[in-house]
Design an enzyme around this catalytic site. Structure first.
Site, PDB file in Angstrom:
ATOM      1  N   HIS A 271       0.579   8.645  12.128  1.00 29.64           N
ATOM      2  CA  HIS A 271       1.270   8.391  12.775  1.00 29.64           C
ATOM      3  C   HIS A 271       1.549   6.770  11.515  1.00 29.64           C
ATOM      4  O   HIS A 271       1.666   6.792  10.489  1.00 29.64           O
ATOM      5  CB  HIS A 271       0.903   7.257  13.818  1.00 29.64           C
ATOM      6  CG  HIS A 271      -1.170   6.580  13.169  1.00 29.64           C
ATOM      7  ND1 HIS A 271      -1.680   7.376  13.305  1.00 29.64           N
ATOM      8  CD2 HIS A 271      -0.650   5.793  13.342  1.00 29.64           C
ATOM      9  CE1 HIS A 271      -2.389   6.954  13.392  1.00 29.64           C
ATOM     10  NE2 HIS A 271      -1.819   5.208  13.475  1.00 29.64           N
TER      11      HIS A 271
HETATM   12  C1  LIG Z   1      -6.810   7.431   0.870  1.00 34.16           C
HETATM   13  C2  LIG Z   1      -8.096   7.797   1.158  1.00 34.16           C
HETATM   14  C3  LIG Z   1      -7.760   8.741   1.686  1.00 34.16           C
HETATM   15  C4  LIG Z   1      -9.382   7.460  -0.172  1.00 34.16           C
HETATM   16  O1  LIG Z   1     -10.232   7.908  -0.200  1.00 34.16           O
HETATM   17  P1  LIG Z   1     -10.858   7.824  -1.047  1.00 34.16           P
HETATM   18  O2  LIG Z   1     -10.448   9.181  -1.847  1.00 34.16           O
HETATM   19  O3  LIG Z   1     -12.168   8.330  -0.028  1.00 34.16           O
HETATM   20  O4  LIG Z   1     -11.008   6.581  -1.895  1.00 34.16           O
HETATM   21  P2  LIG Z   1     -11.398   6.093  -1.788  1.00 34.16           P
HETATM   22  O5  LIG Z   1     -12.554   5.328  -0.832  1.00 34.16           O
HETATM   23  O6  LIG Z   1     -13.109   6.393  -2.665  1.00 34.16           O
HETATM   24  O7  LIG Z   1     -11.335   4.751  -2.050  1.00 34.16           O
HETATM   25  C5  LIG Z   1     -10.916   4.581  -3.453  1.00 34.16           C
HETATM   26  C6  LIG Z   1      -9.941   3.933  -4.935  1.00 34.16           C
HETATM   27  O8  LIG Z   1      -8.669   3.567  -4.107  1.00 34.16           O
HETATM   28  C7  LIG Z   1      -8.610   2.883  -2.914  1.00 34.16           C
HETATM   29  N1  LIG Z   1      -7.501   2.229  -1.961  1.00 34.16           N
HETATM   30  C8  LIG Z   1      -8.438   3.844  -0.584  1.00 34.16           C
HETATM   31  N2  LIG Z   1      -7.662   3.653   0.086  1.00 34.16           N
HETATM   32  C9  LIG Z   1      -6.407   2.999  -0.208  1.00 34.16           C
HETATM   33  C10 LIG Z   1      -5.905   2.153   0.390  1.00 34.16           C
HETATM   34  N3  LIG Z   1      -5.299   2.757   1.969  1.00 34.16           N
HETATM   35  N4  LIG Z   1      -4.684   1.199   0.539  1.00 34.16           N
HETATM   36  C11 LIG Z   1      -5.042   0.535  -1.444  1.00 34.16           C
HETATM   37  N5  LIG Z   1      -6.226   1.022  -1.670  1.00 34.16           N
HETATM   38  C12 LIG Z   1      -7.271   2.617  -0.932  1.00 34.16           C
HETATM   39  C13 LIG Z   1     -10.079   1.849  -3.408  1.00 34.16           C
HETATM   40  O9  LIG Z   1      -9.898   0.749  -2.857  1.00 34.16           O
HETATM   41  C14 LIG Z   1     -10.637   2.015  -4.210  1.00 34.16           C
HETATM   42  O10 LIG Z   1     -10.024   1.356  -5.031  1.00 34.16           O
HETATM   43  P3  LIG Z   1     -11.322   1.047  -6.618  1.00 34.16           P
HETATM   44  O11 LIG Z   1     -11.302   2.283  -7.589  1.00 34.16           O
HETATM   45  O12 LIG Z   1      -9.894   0.399  -7.259  1.00 34.16           O
HETATM   46  O13 LIG Z   1     -12.283   0.698  -5.774  1.00 34.16           O
HETATM   47  C15 LIG Z   1      -8.713   7.290   2.165  1.00 34.16           C
HETATM   48  O14 LIG Z   1      -9.093   5.421   2.425  1.00 34.16           O
HETATM   49  C16 LIG Z   1      -7.785   6.795   3.369  1.00 34.16           C
HETATM   50  O15 LIG Z   1      -6.202   5.963   3.242  1.00 34.16           O
HETATM   51  N6  LIG Z   1      -7.461   7.153   4.530  1.00 34.16           N
HETATM   52  C17 LIG Z   1      -6.634   7.115   5.975  1.00 34.16           C
HETATM   53  C18 LIG Z   1      -6.718   8.037   6.684  1.00 34.16           C
HETATM   54  C19 LIG Z   1      -5.832   7.614   7.705  1.00 34.16           C
HETATM   55  O16 LIG Z   1      -4.574   7.604   7.806  1.00 34.16           O
HETATM   56  N7  LIG Z   1      -6.608   7.589   9.171  1.00 34.16           N
HETATM   57  C20 LIG Z   1      -6.048   7.491  10.724  1.00 34.16           C
HETATM   58  C21 LIG Z   1      -6.665   8.166  10.983  1.00 34.16           C
HETATM   59  S1  LIG Z   1      -6.155   7.562  12.929  1.00 34.16           S
END
Ligand SMILES: CC(C)(COP(=O)(O)OP(=O)(O)OC[C@H]1O[C@@H](n2cnc3c(N)ncnc32)[C@H](O)[C@@H]1OP(=O)(O)O)[C@@H](O)C(=O)NCCC(=O)NCCS
Length: 185
Positions: A100
């Site tokens: 979304h």
């Molecule tokens: C982008 C995403 C998929 C990354 O997942 P990941 O590969 O497991 O990444 P990590 O959690 O290991 O984070 C890696 C780095 O990115 C940063 N990071 C992750 N997501 C971020 C975001 N949305 N905004 C800013 N920084 C973010 C972490 O803090 C970490 O930073 P660092 O290396 O300086 O510590 C996940 O964070 C995300 O945004 N998921 C959202 C999914 C969604 O929309 N869900 C809604 C369902 S209703």
């Protein structure tokens, strides 16, 4: 582009979606994609006003706005969907998942035919992300929640933050964009 394939894909990508009946009745993202397919057909038949009216009705019913001229490949899933906007010259490959409040839009500075992004196969765009301009999100790349992306994202990379920075891995390639369907290229 079948109904069954859409439902199978939603079950695969959304852990909360287990029952076919509930997907059929409640998935506003899927409803938006179906109506888009109809409006896209009207657009290709040069019934452009009718196509725009159909997509406006879809926005009213689903909260998702997809321009009928956008090109979208198979197994496209919009989860939750409300507030998502997909602009006119957007191209979306196969097996793409978006959430979304995602905007696939222009920067406001471009005036040519192609003003909106292209998402390669297997891309995931998390909730609230804004992808702006004629840029490419590479195959299997991921864009984090609320990221603002203004530059090409390499394949297999993860883009997070505003403006987005890239988290790279060894499979990253700068130019690669596999779009399985030739018509999407
Ligand atoms: C982008 C995403 C998929 C990354 O997942 P990941 O590969 O497991 O990444 P990590 O959690 O290991 O984070 C890696 C780095 O990115 C940063 N990071 C992750 N997501 C971020 C975001 N949305 N905004 C800013 N920084 C973010 C972490 O803090 C970490 O930073 P660092 O290396 O300086 O510590 C996940 O964070 C995300 O945004 N998921 C959202 C999914 C969604 O929309 N869900 C809604 C369902 S209703």
């Amino acid at each position: 582009m079948g109904l069954r394939s859409d439902i199978r894909t939603i079950k695969r990508k959304d852990p909360a979606a287990t029952s076919t009946l509930s997907i059929l009745l409640t998935s506003n993202g899927m409803h938006a994609v179906w109506i888009y397919r109809f409006s896209h057909l009207l657009w290709k038949m040069r019934l452009k006003l009718l196509a725009r009216i159909t997509s406006t009705i879809a926005r009213f019913l689903t909260g998702v706005e997809i321009h009928p001229a956008a090109i979208i490949g198979k197994n496209f899933v919009i989860d939750h969907g409300t507030g998502t906007v997909i602009g006119e010259s957007t191209v979306i490959g196969y097996n793409v998942l978006i959430y979304h409040q995602v905007t696939l839009g222009g920067t406001g500075n471009e005036s040519g035919k192609k003003r909106h992004p292209s998402l390669c196969d297997g891309v995931m765009i998390a909730a609230g992300a804004k992808i702006l301009g004629d840029i490419r999100i590479g195959t299997n790349a991921r864009v984090g929640a609320n990221a603002v992306v203004l530059k090409n994202v390499p394949s297999n990379a993860t883009a997070v933050g505003m403006p987005a920075r890239f988290i790279l891995n060894e499979n990253m390639k700068e130019e690669d964009c596999s779009l399985m369907s030739k018509e999407l290229k």
